[in-house]
Structure formats: structure tokens, C-alpha cells
Design an enzyme around this catalytic site. Sequence first.
Site, short mmCIF file in Angstrom:
data_model
loop_
_atom_site.label_atom_id
_atom_site.label_comp_id
_atom_site.label_asym_id
_atom_site.label_seq_id
_atom_site.Cartn_x
_atom_site.Cartn_y
_atom_site.Cartn_z
N LYS A 1 -0.73 5.38 -5.49
CA LYS A 1 -1.79 5.06 -6.28
C LYS A 1 -2.66 6.19 -6.78
O LYS A 1 -3.06 6.57 -7.81
CB LYS A 1 -2.69 3.99 -5.84
N ALA B 1 -8.17 3.55 3.70
CA ALA B 1 -7.34 3.90 2.50
C ALA B 1 -7.11 5.53 2.71
O ALA B 1 -7.96 6.31 3.03
CB ALA B 1 -7.95 3.82 1.34
N GLY B 2 -5.88 6.15 2.20
CA GLY B 2 -5.71 7.52 2.21
C GLY B 2 -5.04 7.92 1.14
O GLY B 2 -3.92 7.59 0.91
N HIS B 3 -5.96 8.54 -0.04
CA HIS B 3 -5.21 9.14 -1.17
C HIS B 3 -4.72 10.51 -0.95
O HIS B 3 -5.67 11.16 -0.52
CB HIS B 3 -5.97 8.71 -2.26
N THR B 4 -3.34 10.89 -1.02
CA THR B 4 -3.39 12.41 -1.08
C THR B 4 -2.97 12.71 -2.28
O THR B 4 -2.15 12.06 -3.20
CB THR B 4 -1.98 12.39 -0.15
N ASP C 1 12.21 10.33 -7.21
CA ASP C 1 13.06 11.52 -6.70
C ASP C 1 13.57 11.27 -5.15
O ASP C 1 14.35 11.70 -4.71
CB ASP C 1 12.19 12.57 -6.69
N GLN D 1 -5.02 0.18 -0.93
CA GLN D 1 -4.24 -0.72 -0.15
C GLN D 1 -3.24 -1.40 -1.11
O GLN D 1 -2.87 -0.90 -2.41
CB GLN D 1 -4.72 -1.82 0.92
N GLY E 1 0.83 -1.19 -0.12
CA GLY E 1 -0.21 0.12 -0.04
C GLY E 1 0.85 1.40 -0.04
O GLY E 1 2.11 1.15 -0.11
N ASP E 2 0.03 2.48 0.00
CA ASP E 2 0.84 3.82 -0.18
C ASP E 2 1.91 3.92 -1.15
O ASP E 2 2.72 4.56 -1.27
CB ASP E 2 1.65 3.95 1.18
N PRO F 1 4.50 6.82 11.27
CA PRO F 1 5.59 6.73 10.31
C PRO F 1 5.71 5.14 9.80
O PRO F 1 5.20 4.07 10.24
CB PRO F 1 6.62 6.59 11.42
P1 GDP Z 1 -1.63 5.77 -2.11
O1 GDP Z 1 -2.42 5.38 -0.91
O2 GDP Z 1 -1.15 4.58 -2.91
O3 GDP Z 1 -2.37 6.80 -3.06
O4 GDP Z 1 -0.32 6.44 -1.44
P2 GDP Z 1 -0.29 7.73 -0.57
O5 GDP Z 1 -1.21 8.87 -1.11
O6 GDP Z 1 -0.74 7.37 0.92
O7 GDP Z 1 1.14 8.23 -0.68
C1 GDP Z 1 1.58 8.67 -1.62
C2 GDP Z 1 2.35 10.14 -1.07
O8 GDP Z 1 3.42 10.39 -1.93
C3 GDP Z 1 1.52 11.37 -1.46
O9 GDP Z 1 1.76 12.32 -0.60
C4 GDP Z 1 1.83 11.70 -2.96
O10 GDP Z 1 1.74 13.15 -2.92
C5 GDP Z 1 3.33 11.42 -2.50
N1 GDP Z 1 3.81 11.13 -3.95
C6 GDP Z 1 3.55 10.35 -4.91
N2 GDP Z 1 4.40 10.23 -6.13
C7 GDP Z 1 5.37 11.11 -5.57
C8 GDP Z 1 6.82 11.08 -6.32
O11 GDP Z 1 7.05 10.38 -7.44
N3 GDP Z 1 7.65 11.57 -5.58
C9 GDP Z 1 7.28 12.24 -4.25
N4 GDP Z 1 8.21 13.11 -3.54
N5 GDP Z 1 5.92 11.86 -3.77
C10 GDP Z 1 5.21 11.42 -4.31
#
Ligand code: GDP
Length: 434
Positions: A17, A40-43, A331, A222, A13-14, A302
Site C-alpha cells: 500500500k 504498520a510499516g510502509h517501506t 515481478d 494492515q 496486510g503488506d 519472515p
Molecule cells: P505495505 O505495508 O502494504 O505498504 O507493504 P510493505 O511496505 O510492508 O511491503 C511492501 C514491500 O514491497 C516494500 O518493500 C516495497 O518496496 C515492495 N514493493 C512494492 N511494490 C512492489 C513491486 O511491485 N515489486 C516488488 N518487487 N516489490 C514491491
Amino acid sequence: MSTNIAVLGTQWGDEGKGKIVDLLTPHFPIVARYQGGHNAGHTVYVDGRKFVLHLIPSGILHDGVRCVIGNGVVVDAQALFREVDELQDLGVEVDGRLVVSDKAHLILPYHRELDVLSEARRGERKIGTTSRGIGPAYEDKIGRRGIRICDLLGDREALAAEVRENVSARNRIIRETTLDWREVLDQLVRDGDRLRAWVGDVSVILAEAFRQGQRVLFEGAQGTLLDIDHGTYPFVTSSNSTVGGVCTGLGVPPRAIHGTLGVAKAYTTRVGEGPMPTELHGPEGEQLRESGQEYGASTGRPRRCGWYDAVVVRYAVRINGVDALALTKLDVLDGLSTIDVCTAYEVGGRVLTEFPSDLRVLATARPRYETLPGWSRPTRGVTSFDALPREAQEYIRRLEAITGVPVALVSTGSDRGDTIIRPESALSTWLRAH
Ligand code: GDP
């Protein structure tokens, strides 16, 4: 890739996506979630503004896109209302664009307490859940005593009987407090009144959309290693986050899935408990955590960090039939002098190339690493493969070779624009055509 695609996580997960789904959404009139809950938490960042979505697909941030919450999802009505209210405060219209399955199960007011209690009982063996009642709601679903959204909109007497029975069972388990079933019933009736406008038969709606030639993006929450059947059981979520969940969680046939895009971080993270072979405990792990800002979007916890584990991603490729990978957070590796990649595990003198089913085996697995050179020139914000430092290009090519699947997309930052789409990939051809 032709029409409908599934986007799902290949690790724990995380994987990022949210950003990938957000990027692809302009090519899809419909985005559908098939499992999970508001854990789930999409940012997603849009023009520097931060959106955290838990239940509603991030497609809602795009004008005109319809968002579907399938029967495989468990719905906390209050959490859904909060999300809708927040979106509306930000000027995002939800009505008329959101469909929630009438067959989705509800998270009831006491599921959260049961979650906390169950974790406390496990003590040292705790799963590390988000304590939002999701597991207990799925338990009730499988135990055939769950309450579905259609139950709120149907016969009131039948609902009252169900609620009375469920609450009295809950009161026998949690003896410190007594819940009044009438209060729970009243709340559910109120919830039903507000939900009504969004409720529909998702299978019928999607079948109609397919007939009209509308494309659908199936959005997984996830990751593969958190899948109830294929993940690192028992340190998993309570639903099928892998591709099979698309069919069961939305009521669509397998032939409706035309391609699977797996999302993988350029390294590995996980929240919660359970073995993680490539975890880095010292300053290297700390560095990944800080530069990747690896803290949970839902809980702020964390995340445990470590090197890319090809055994894990290969496993996800097999289980889900992943056609191509979206590699995120490249990056975050900027500035490291060397980068390790796990190609296999060593267990008691044997080399293991397939992900083990038994967690005790996984717990003793020692990663077999290949060390690759790092790069000093930043990749952050780079938008073409050729503009990446040579070592970063080599790193990606090596991951493709060891994982056995092409990397179609590379994410180099959290913004939509910080993205490389490989021009030679099938994904790129598909995106140009649609
Ligand atoms: P998800 O649940 O799979 O969508 O993942 P999260 O949203 O919990 O975590 C992804 C985090 O990584 C978010 O804060 C995104 O803005 C950040 N993120 C996504 N792609 C990149 C990237 O290529 N580089 C960086 N530095 N941050 C990213």
C-alpha cells in the site's frame, strides 16, 4: 472515482500500500490515516533512498502535502517523535504539515509490557502481535479508561487522577515491577508539550478541506483480513482496517468516500499466526519469500507465502466495496513455470466460495486451484500492459475474472516508476483529470 479515495489492503496486510499511496499522493493535497498504530510499516523508495514510515502517512515525503493522523489511530508519542526527528534529519519538514487528532488515544509506557504479557499468557495460542502496546491501548479505549491526546492538553488535575488510577491498575496486573504514577504523568505532560503544535480537531479540518474542494486520500494500514470485525479473528489487529474505519477513525461521513482502491499482491502473504489456506510450505514458498523479500518492515519477521487466493480478495471487495484493484509485486512471479490461483475452498466435501467466519472451518479449507502458465521474460520495471509477456497479461485478466473487479494498476517493482496504469481504467481517467 471522483474526489476522495480510500486505499486499503485486501489481504493480510503488506500488500504494498505504501508504494501505491506514494504514487497517488501528488494528486491529493491531504493524506489521512484512520486506524492502527506504529505497527504498520510502509517501506517507500524515493530515488533509491529507503524510507520506513510507521505512523506518519508517506504523503509527508511529498512537498506541501498535509498528513492527518485520525482519532482511530493509537499514538505512541515517543515513536511519533522518533519518526519526526528522522524525517527532519533527512530534510523533510513536518511542522505545519502534520495534524494529529486531539481524540486519538495514547499508547502509554506500560501498554507494551501488557502486550508481551498477554502474548506469553496465550502461549501456543499467541496472536503474533508486534508487542508495541497497540492492542492494550485499544483495550483501554474500549474499556473507557484510555487517555486521549486532548487529556494531555486540558485540566492537569483530571489527568493526574486518570494516570494515578491507570497506573495502580497496571501495578496490580504486573506485580514484578512497580510504576510510579508521578513519573508517568511527568512524561505525559512533556509529551503533550511537544505534541501541542500538531494537535487539531481532524473532523473539523477535513470538513473544511471538503468545503474548499480539496481532495483527500484515506490511507488504510494492515489489511481486510486483519480487521478486528471482519478479519481472521482472533489473529487480527485491534482496529477496523476496512472501509468503515474511515468514517469512525476520522469523523467523516460515508458520502465523503467516493471510491475505494483495493491493494492486492499477485500472490498471498501473512505474518503472525492463524490459518492461511494457500500457504506454501516447501521450496515454492521459500522462493516467493526470497524473490519478494517477504520480511516484515517493522519487525523483520519472515512472512508466510502462498498463491493468490481469490476467495480472500473477493471477500475484501465485498466488505469494502472495492471499485478497482492495484495488483502489486507481479515481478516476483517472474520465471515460474506455472502459477496456481485459488478460486474456491473445499471443506469436508463441500465447495465454499465465500470466506468462512469460523476459523476452524478456514483451518480445514483445502484450496481449489486453477493452474496458469508462467512467463520467462521479466516483467520487472515494465510500464505498459501491452509490453508484459502474454502469459502475464492472461494472468491479470484471469485474476480480474475470478475476483470480479478490474485491475486498474499493476506494480512491477518497488520504485515509483515501475508501474502500469491501465489506460482504459476509471483510475487513469481520474488521474488525468486531476
Ligand atoms: P505495505 O505495508 O502494504 O505498504 O507493504 P510493505 O511496505 O510492508 O511491503 C511492501 C514491500 O514491497 C516494500 O518493500 C516495497 O518496496 C515492495 N514493493 C512494492 N511494490 C512492489 C513491486 O511491485 N515489486 C516488488 N518487487 N516489490 C514491491
